[in-house]
Structure formats: structure tokens, C-alpha cells
Design an enzyme around this catalytic site. Structure first.
Site, PDB file in Angstrom:
ATOM      1  N   PRO A   1       0.820  -1.207   0.000  1.00  0.00           N
ATOM      2  CA  PRO A   1       0.000   0.000   0.000  1.00  0.00           C
ATOM      3  C   PRO A   1       0.857   1.262   0.000  1.00  0.00           C
ATOM      4  O   PRO A   1       1.667   1.470   0.900  1.00  0.00           O
ATOM      5  CB  PRO A   1      -0.809  -0.107   1.294  1.00  0.00           C
ATOM      6  CG  PRO A   1      -0.645  -1.519   1.748  1.00  0.00           C
ATOM      7  CD  PRO A   1       0.645  -1.999   1.198  1.00  0.00           C
ATOM      8  N   GLU A   2       0.692   2.072  -1.029  1.00  0.00           N
ATOM      9  CA  GLU A   2       1.332   3.379  -1.103  1.00  0.00           C
ATOM     10  C   GLU A   2       0.201   4.418  -1.118  1.00  0.00           C
ATOM     11  O   GLU A   2      -0.945   4.064  -0.863  1.00  0.00           O
ATOM     12  CB  GLU A   2       2.209   3.469  -2.356  1.00  0.00           C
ATOM     13  CG  GLU A   2       3.303   2.408  -2.371  1.00  0.00           C
ATOM     14  CD  GLU A   2       4.177   2.440  -3.616  1.00  0.00           C
ATOM     15  OE1 GLU A   2       4.319   3.513  -4.223  1.00  0.00           O
ATOM     16  OE2 GLU A   2       4.712   1.392  -3.988  1.00  0.00           O
TER      17      GLU A   2
ATOM     18  N   LYS B   1       1.514   7.546   4.095  1.00  0.00           N
ATOM     19  CA  LYS B   1       0.813   6.268   3.954  1.00  0.00           C
ATOM     20  C   LYS B   1       0.049   5.905   5.228  1.00  0.00           C
ATOM     21  O   LYS B   1      -0.305   4.748   5.445  1.00  0.00           O
ATOM     22  CB  LYS B   1       1.820   5.153   3.620  1.00  0.00           C
ATOM     23  CG  LYS B   1       2.643   5.421   2.366  1.00  0.00           C
ATOM     24  CD  LYS B   1       3.738   4.373   2.178  1.00  0.00           C
ATOM     25  CE  LYS B   1       4.728   4.807   1.115  1.00  0.00           C
ATOM     26  NZ  LYS B   1       5.905   3.916   1.062  1.00  0.00           N
TER      27      LYS B   1
ATOM     28  N   ARG C   1      16.419  -2.245  -2.488  1.00  0.00           N
ATOM     29  CA  ARG C   1      15.079  -2.405  -3.055  1.00  0.00           C
ATOM     30  C   ARG C   1      15.159  -2.777  -4.531  1.00  0.00           C
ATOM     31  O   ARG C   1      15.897  -2.144  -5.292  1.00  0.00           O
ATOM     32  CB  ARG C   1      14.285  -1.099  -2.928  1.00  0.00           C
ATOM     33  CG  ARG C   1      14.040  -0.662  -1.505  1.00  0.00           C
ATOM     34  CD  ARG C   1      13.012  -1.546  -0.819  1.00  0.00           C
ATOM     35  NE  ARG C   1      12.997  -1.361   0.613  1.00  0.00           N
ATOM     36  CZ  ARG C   1      13.603  -2.178   1.478  1.00  0.00           C
ATOM     37  NH1 ARG C   1      14.272  -3.233   1.059  1.00  0.00           N
ATOM     38  NH2 ARG C   1      13.537  -1.945   2.766  1.00  0.00           N
TER      39      ARG C   1
END
Length: 276
Positions: free
Chosen positions: A2-3, A58, A266
Site C-alpha cells: 500500500p502506497e 501512507k 530495493r
DNA sequence: CAATCGTCCTGCGGGC
DNA sequence: TGCCCGCAGGACGATT
């Protein structure tokens, strides 16, 4: 994961469903994901009305009638799902359940237990908490102009652009998916240092971020990972992603094979030909 | 001071 | 088939 678009989707849905409802009962199954004792948490939330649902970066911010707040961060695998009927079955990873006055329930679940629900006593406490976070501007705030974006970038000349986009202290709400998509949109190699970006590229990056995230919100976010919206449904935006998790597949723009590299730990995908 | 590293946690995929 | 190992990932704290 979720962003901003995913959390914003949940915020919009919950605003319609739970505003002005009373929390009649609270169950905590996993004390580690709340920030105060289970007893205090329940005592401070049961019997309170839900006033408003907000979002910063967020984080979902649920305002209660006792001027307190519940902050909810979903991290990688959290869900906040509204069940119209309290007897409906819910996730086996449920950590907190709020039962509401209309016979519904709001279930926070997270199989990884990275997410949290934080109780915040009042506005001052909220302010100092966010001051400590030091979040950058909200991409959809009216004062986040292209000029402001350029000014902020100027202060971070040596940083690789994609890492910077993901930094919550630089811009709030952008994570690994939308940072990669914005770089693709602007035809920028994610490893480029800020100082090498020209005006046109910075402008495209700004436009891309907003355009992509606005479309993502319209599709109720992306469910590339385990994301579900507040109704427990998958989003649709994963079908419109251009580079994220497309390693080895063909670039939609120039047919080159998408490459995957690591940046600050990442995974980062990009087209080595049209992202320069 | 800024970048990187380890940590939290668990489902999942690969290897055998 | 099933077990084991290792990996991914947002954000924080520690380290270099």
C-alpha cells in the site's frame, strides 16, 4: 504494498462507511501492533464516535469524538477491511477488530505484523508525532507545485532520483511501485543523480507522479502484492503498470528487455534503452 | 551528516 | 510429496 493511492482508496471508502458510527466494542488479538496497553486502548476507543478519516503519507488517521486519533499504517501486507455484518468471516491474521453501532465491524489484519494501529491522545500529540516523522509535502496538496518540487530537488543533488522519490521526508506517500513508474514515465534511469536531471525531465517526473497516482486512485490502487481495499477487493491498477516487476519482459515503449537492479536494498526495474 | 545495514515477520518459490 | 532455506519489503534504529 500500500502506497499513497492504495491508502487514499481505503480512506475514501471508509469515510463513507464509518463516519459518525460509534465504536461499540474493541478486540485486540495482537498487543504488539498497538502502542499502548490493551486495556488503555480499549478503554479509550470503546464508546467513541468516529468523526473523520484522514491521511498523511501512507498513514490513515481516524479521528474520534474524544479528540483522540487512531493512526493506522499498513506497511507491506496490512488490510483495514469493513465488514457490513459483524458475523461475516474475516482474515485469520486479524489483530484488532472495531465493532460499530450499525452492526458492522472494521478489521485490521496483517500477516507480517509490520503494520500498526497507534492511539494518539490529542491534536498536540499528533502534531509532535508528525513533526518527528518529518514528512515531505503531499503530492496532491495545492502548494506542491512544480516549482516547489524543483526547489526540493535542488537540495538533494547527489541522491539517486528513485531512492529520493521513495524517501517519505522528501515527498510523502510514494513507495517502490510508483517511484519506478514515475521514472519510466519521465524516461529517466532510476539511478540518475538529481544534479544530472534537466528541467524537462524534472517537469515530466512531477507530471508522471501525479498523473500515475491519480489514475491509480481511480482504479482503487494496485494489488501486485496482497493489497485489498476497504471492501476486501483487489485494486485494478496492477494491469496498467509499465515497469514494476516486469523484469525480462518487453518494454511497452521500445520493446527492449526490462532490467532489474538493486537500489538501497530495493528491487528496481527499468528499461535500459528508453530510460536514460 | 548521509548512506547503508540489520531488523521485524511470514508466505512463497526453488532446490533436492 | 514435502521439507528446508532464503528472499522480499517500509520504515526505523544503529552503524560507519
Amino acid at each position: 504494498m500500500p502506497e499513497l493511492p492504495e491508502v487514499e482508496t481505503i480512506r475514501q471508502q471508509l469515510a463513507k462507511k464509518i463516519s459518525d458510527k460509534k465504536i461499540t466494542k474493541v478486540e485486540v488479538f495482537t498487543p504488539k501492533i498497538i502502542n499502548i496497553s490493551q486495556n488503555d486502548f480499549i478503554k479509550n476507543t470503546e464508546g467513541k464516535l468516529i468523526r473523520n478519516i484522514d491521511r498523511r503519507a501512507k498513514i490513515l488517521i481516524i479521528e474520534l469524538s474524544n479528540r483522540a486519533y487512531l493512526l493506522c499504517h499498513l506497511k507491506l501486507s496490512g488490510h483495514l477491511i469493513y465488514h457490513p455484518k459483524k458475523d461475516e468471516s474475516h482474515s485469520k491474521f486479524a489483530h484488532v477488530i472495531f465493532y460499530l453501532s450499525n452492526g458492522s465491524k472494521l478489521v485490521f489484519d496483517d500477516f507480517r505484523k509490520f503494520g500498526y494501529v497507534k492511539f494518539v491522545r490529542n491534536k498536540n500529540e499528533l502534531k509532535s508525532l508528525f513533526a518527528k516523522e518529518g514528512f515531505g509535502p503531499e503530492p496532491f496538496d495545492s502548494d506542491f507545485t512544480k516549482e516547489k518540487f524543483k526547489t526540493l530537488l535542488l537540495k538533494k543533488q547527489k541522491s539517486p532520483i528513485k531512492t529520493l522519490l521513495m524517501d517519505q521526508k522528501f515527498i510523502a506517500g510514494v513507495g517502490n511501485v510508483y517511484a519506478q513508474e514515475a521514472c519510466f514515465y519521465a524516461k529517466i534511469n532510476p539511478q540518475r543523480k538529481v544534479k544530472t536531471l534537466d528541467d524537462r525531465e524534472i517537469g515530466d517526473l512531477y507530471d508522471g507522479l501525479k498523473k500515475i497516482m491519480r489514475r491509480a486512485i481511480a482504479m482503487r490502487g494496485n494489488s501486485v502484492d496482497s493489497y485489498l481495499d476497504a471492501e476486501g477487493k483487489q485494486g485494478k491498477f496492477q494491469n496498467y503498470l509499465k515497469v514494476y516487476d516486469r523484469e525480462g519482459q518487453i518494454c511497452f515503449r521500445c520493446k527492449t528487455k526490462i532490467k532489474k537492479i538493486w537500489m538501497a536494498g530495493r528491487g528496481t526495474s527499468f528499461c535500459p534503452k528508453c530510460q536514460r
